[in-house]
Design an enzyme around this catalytic site. Structure first.
Site, PDB file in Angstrom:
ATOM      1  N   ASP A   1      30.541  -7.164 -26.429  1.00 25.53           N
ATOM      2  CA  ASP A   1      29.212  -7.463 -25.713  1.00 25.53           C
ATOM      3  C   ASP A   1      28.548  -6.716 -25.106  1.00 25.53           C
ATOM      4  O   ASP A   1      28.761  -6.392 -23.885  1.00 25.53           O
ATOM      5  CB  ASP A   1      29.858  -8.554 -24.801  1.00 25.53           C
ATOM      6  CG  ASP A   1      30.796  -9.823 -25.138  1.00 25.53           C
ATOM      7  OD1 ASP A   1      30.360 -10.351 -26.206  1.00 25.53           O
ATOM      8  OD2 ASP A   1      31.818 -10.168 -24.724  1.00 25.53           O
TER       9      ASP A   1
ATOM     10  N   ASP B   1      29.954 -21.312 -29.403  1.00 25.78           N
ATOM     11  CA  ASP B   1      30.331 -20.821 -28.078  1.00 25.78           C
ATOM     12  C   ASP B   1      31.038 -22.053 -27.365  1.00 25.78           C
ATOM     13  O   ASP B   1      29.974 -23.001 -27.265  1.00 25.78           O
ATOM     14  CB  ASP B   1      29.063 -20.192 -27.298  1.00 25.78           C
ATOM     15  CG  ASP B   1      28.944 -18.780 -27.822  1.00 25.78           C
ATOM     16  OD1 ASP B   1      29.395 -18.287 -28.587  1.00 25.78           O
ATOM     17  OD2 ASP B   1      27.751 -18.151 -27.158  1.00 25.78           O
TER      18      ASP B   1
HETATM   19  O1  1PR Z   1      36.560 -11.651 -23.217  1.00 27.52           O
HETATM   20  O2  1PR Z   1      38.387 -11.999 -24.964  1.00 27.52           O
HETATM   21  O3  1PR Z   1      37.999 -13.677 -23.108  1.00 27.52           O
HETATM   22  O4  1PR Z   1      36.364 -13.415 -25.064  1.00 27.52           O
HETATM   23  C1  1PR Z   1      35.226 -14.160 -24.757  1.00 27.52           C
HETATM   24  C2  1PR Z   1      34.472 -14.213 -25.930  1.00 27.52           C
HETATM   25  O5  1PR Z   1      33.338 -15.371 -25.389  1.00 27.52           O
HETATM   26  C3  1PR Z   1      33.712 -12.993 -26.213  1.00 27.52           C
HETATM   27  O6  1PR Z   1      34.007 -12.889 -27.817  1.00 27.52           O
HETATM   28  C4  1PR Z   1      32.223 -13.195 -25.747  1.00 27.52           C
HETATM   29  O7  1PR Z   1      31.510 -12.688 -26.652  1.00 27.52           O
HETATM   30  C5  1PR Z   1      31.991 -14.618 -25.705  1.00 27.52           C
HETATM   31  N1  1PR Z   1      31.141 -15.014 -24.574  1.00 27.52           N
HETATM   32  C6  1PR Z   1      31.465 -14.719 -23.313  1.00 27.52           C
HETATM   33  N2  1PR Z   1      30.356 -15.321 -22.503  1.00 27.52           N
HETATM   34  C7  1PR Z   1      29.647 -15.624 -23.344  1.00 27.52           C
HETATM   35  C8  1PR Z   1      28.175 -16.254 -23.038  1.00 27.52           C
HETATM   36  O8  1PR Z   1      27.505 -16.483 -23.892  1.00 27.52           O
HETATM   37  N3  1PR Z   1      27.901 -16.544 -21.694  1.00 27.52           N
HETATM   38  N4  1PR Z   1      28.920 -15.628 -25.919  1.00 27.52           N
HETATM   39  C9  1PR Z   1      29.866 -15.515 -24.778  1.00 27.52           C
HETATM   40  C10 1PR Z   1      29.076 -14.665 -26.784  1.00 27.52           C
HETATM   41  C11 1PR Z   1      27.445 -14.414 -28.254  1.00 27.52           C
HETATM   42  C12 1PR Z   1      27.681 -14.747 -29.660  1.00 27.52           C
HETATM   43  C13 1PR Z   1      26.377 -15.484 -29.865  1.00 27.52           C
HETATM   44  C14 1PR Z   1      25.539 -14.731 -30.575  1.00 27.52           C
HETATM   45  C15 1PR Z   1      24.349 -15.360 -31.516  1.00 27.52           C
HETATM   46  N5  1PR Z   1      28.091 -15.203 -27.383  1.00 27.52           N
HETATM   47  O9  1PR Z   1      28.688 -14.995 -29.935  1.00 27.52           O
HETATM   48  O10 1PR Z   1      26.884 -16.583 -30.606  1.00 27.52           O
HETATM   49  O11 1PR Z   1      24.813 -13.790 -29.702  1.00 27.52           O
HETATM   50  O12 1PR Z   1      23.744 -16.178 -30.692  1.00 27.52           O
HETATM   51  P1  1PR Z   1      22.146 -16.385 -31.392  1.00 27.52           P
HETATM   52  O13 1PR Z   1      22.105 -16.300 -32.746  1.00 27.52           O
HETATM   53  O14 1PR Z   1      21.711 -17.579 -30.736  1.00 27.52           O
HETATM   54  O15 1PR Z   1      21.437 -15.318 -30.924  1.00 27.52           O
HETATM   55  P2  1PR Z   1      37.580 -12.684 -23.987  1.00 27.52           P
END
Ligand code: 1PR
Length: 523
Positions: free
Chosen positions: A379, A224
């Site tokens: 999400d 991320d």
């Molecule tokens: O909405 O098309 O602009 O895409 C934004 C992207 O960013 C989406 O794929 C969304 O999942 C991601 N995103 C947005 N905000 C966050 C955040 O964390 N605040 N991250 C985020 C999503 C979730 C996973 C993470 C897993 C594994 N991150 O990808 O890597 O949950 O984590 P873990 O193993 O530590 O539990 P757009």
């Protein structure tokens, strides 16, 4: 020097990077003359068959290409670049291929997920110099919905099993074609390319694998990425999507360095999510493009990028389509793009109107680059209900009751990094996105993200059962046993983790060592 046939769709940067890594120079051909004068020609195809032939014709490449193929000089067709050599494809009936090989290209007819995505083996059927130095039991990266069916069995170089045995590579004289991507298959793939380029390499007949080959479950490292308060692009990690600790954005390292580390540790794929892409337009925020370019120079496994893939109008009134954003990412080294927020809005529109518009980002990008290049990142978070008929969404019965003892729940999709809940549920979202042309689902779970509590198997089962495309299980991995759970208690094709890899709590090698002998993996 290697001449690369770039017909304008897909990730040719990776092939260029792989060839350059092997010490060769690359000339990208811009005219039929370049094809005719090539010493060795590599044709990496990505996208859809019909559009590829259309572009080859429009650029007047067909005649010189056929002439090159008849000249006896070395040619390597990758994926669609191999399929192009056949007479016709079910992907675009009525469109004639180059017809160098007799036979057609057919869609997979199997109950397994299509596209066939991931690392599978090969069964060598005849000796070839491209196998020099290989054992024969290596796995290579595949990503396709169609496979060749040659009329003449003598051209078959390798076969692979996916529901049934199909021809995964061909060879005739100096012409070689592989359905798998050597440029995305780590060291084994680089070795194939090296052998192709070295026309003096000895013809080798590696060990012939007995029994069917098997598709490996993939382990994906996710990064991320966002700018921290000092303006540096960092890999961060949230707890249930909250990436700040004591007011500061957590900084777990530099994106390019971490991606390289995970490649070296054995990640089967790497995903970058530009998590503030919903508010920063990626084409103005060029660092992500630069991250991809630099990463693809050293990382030879598939790269997915998400965040900010949507239509956008900048402050000067210039309109960018989601396809243009995706183009920029593919050109910079991405193999797949992932769409988050925009997919939710597209699905809401679809459900409201009861039909597809044909113009959504999912439809447009899959039309040009093929469905295998379009991932939908969901999400979701749990919403508990006390009876299944209380809400219009698709509800599941849960083993983990809600705060008031509710035994049912649905998964609310969110947009803008989990900030805004929407009425559509994750199961419906996945189903509609598949209809619109998505090739894979990246299934996050806000409740489990960063908790180390294990994957939400109920969510994964509900979505996986509702679609026929591959599903990446994400969020909550805390130990190697969680990967075994997700691969044995759901049918997910791959599992993604972030926190445990970034914090070196459980390295990728440890996960693979634990899974070895229990589920099929790429060693
Ligand atoms: O909405 O098309 O602009 O895409 C934004 C992207 O960013 C989406 O794929 C969304 O999942 C991601 N995103 C947005 N905000 C966050 C955040 O964390 N605040 N991250 C985020 C999503 C979730 C996973 C993470 C897993 C594994 N991150 O990808 O890597 O949950 O984590 P873990 O193993 O530590 O539990 P757009």
């Amino acid at each position: 020097m290697i001449t690369l046939l770039d017909y304008g769709a897909g990730n040719v940067r990776s092939v260029t990077n792989a060839i350059e890594r092997l010490g060769e120079t690359v000339r990208v051909c811009t005219s039929g003359e370049d094809i005719l004068t090539a010493e060795k020609l590599v044709f990496p195809g990505v996208g859809a068959f019909g559009r590829m032939i259309e572009i080859l014709q429009a650029k007047n490449f067909v005649v010189p290409l056929k002439s090159f193929l008849q000249s006896g000089r070395p040619f390597f067709g990758i994926c669609l670049g191999m399929q192009a050599l056949f007479e016709e494809s079910e992907e675009a009936l009525g469109v004639r291929g180059l017809g160098i090989f007799k036979g057609i290209v057919k869609r997979f007819t199997t109950d397994l997920a299509v596209p066939h995505i991931g690392w599978n083996g090969i069964r060598v059927q005849q000796p070839s110099r491209i196998f020099n130095g290989l054992q024969g039991d290596e796995k290579f990266y595949f990503v396709h919905s169609y496979h060749i069916v040659p009329t003449d069995g003598d051209v078959t170089l390798t076969t692979t099993n996916y529901g049934y045995e199909f021809v995964s590579a061909v060879q005739k004289g100096q012409i070689v074609g592989t359905q798998y991507h050597p440029e995305k298959s780590g060291d084994s793939g680089l070795q194939l390319l090296r052998n192709f380029m070295d026309t003096t390499a000895v013809v080798s007949d590696p060990i012939r694998v007995n029994g069917p080959t098997r598709l490996a479950k993939r382990i994906i490292a996710c990064l991320d990425v966002r700018a921290n308060d000092q303006g540096d692009l960092v890999v961060t990690k949230g707890d249930q999507y909250d990436v700040r600790q004591a007011g500061e954005v957590r900084n777990l390292g530099k994106p390019v360095d971490l991606a390289r580390r995970y490649y070296e540790e054995g990640a089967d794929e790497i995903t970058f999510l530009n998590i503030t892409g919903f508010r920063d337009f990626p084409l103005e925020d060029m660092p992500m493009i630069e991250v991809l370019k630099q990463t693809s120079q050293n990382v030879f496994v598939p790269l997915t990028i998400g965040g900010g893939i949507r239509d956008y109008t900048d402050k000067d009134g210039r309109h960018y389509s989601a396809l243009e954003v995706a183009d920029a990412y593919f050109r910079s080294g991405a193999d797949k793009i992932s769409i988050g927020s925009d997919a939710v809005l597209v699905v809401e529109q679809y459900l409201k109107e009861g039909r597809a518009t044909g113009g959504s980002a999912i439809e447009e990008i899959s039309r040009v680059y093929g469905r295998q290049a379009v991932v939908i990142s969901i999400d979701p978070r749990r919403v508990y209900v006390d009876a299944p008929d209380k809400v219009p969404q698709q509800v599941i019965e849960t083993e983990f009751p809600g705060p008031a003892g509710e035994r049912f729940c649905w998964y609310e999709c969110t947009i803008r990094g989990g900030r805004e809940g929407r009425p559509v549920d994750a199961v419906t979202l996945a189903q509609v996105c598949e209809k619109l042309g998505a090739g894979e689902i990246l299934l996050n779970c806000i409740d489990r993200d960063g908790t180390n509590a294990g994957f939400d198997l109920e969510l994964i089962n509900a979505v996986k059962k509702a679609v026929t495309i591959p599903v990446i299980a994400s969020s909550g991995a805390g130990c190697a046993a969680h990967f075994l759970d997700v691969f044995t208690r759901t049918d997910a094709e791959s599992a993604l983790a972030a926190g445990i890899f970034h914090r070196r709590e459980v390295p990728i090698g440890e996960v693979k060592a634990y899974l070895s002998g229990k589920v099929e993996i790429r060693p």
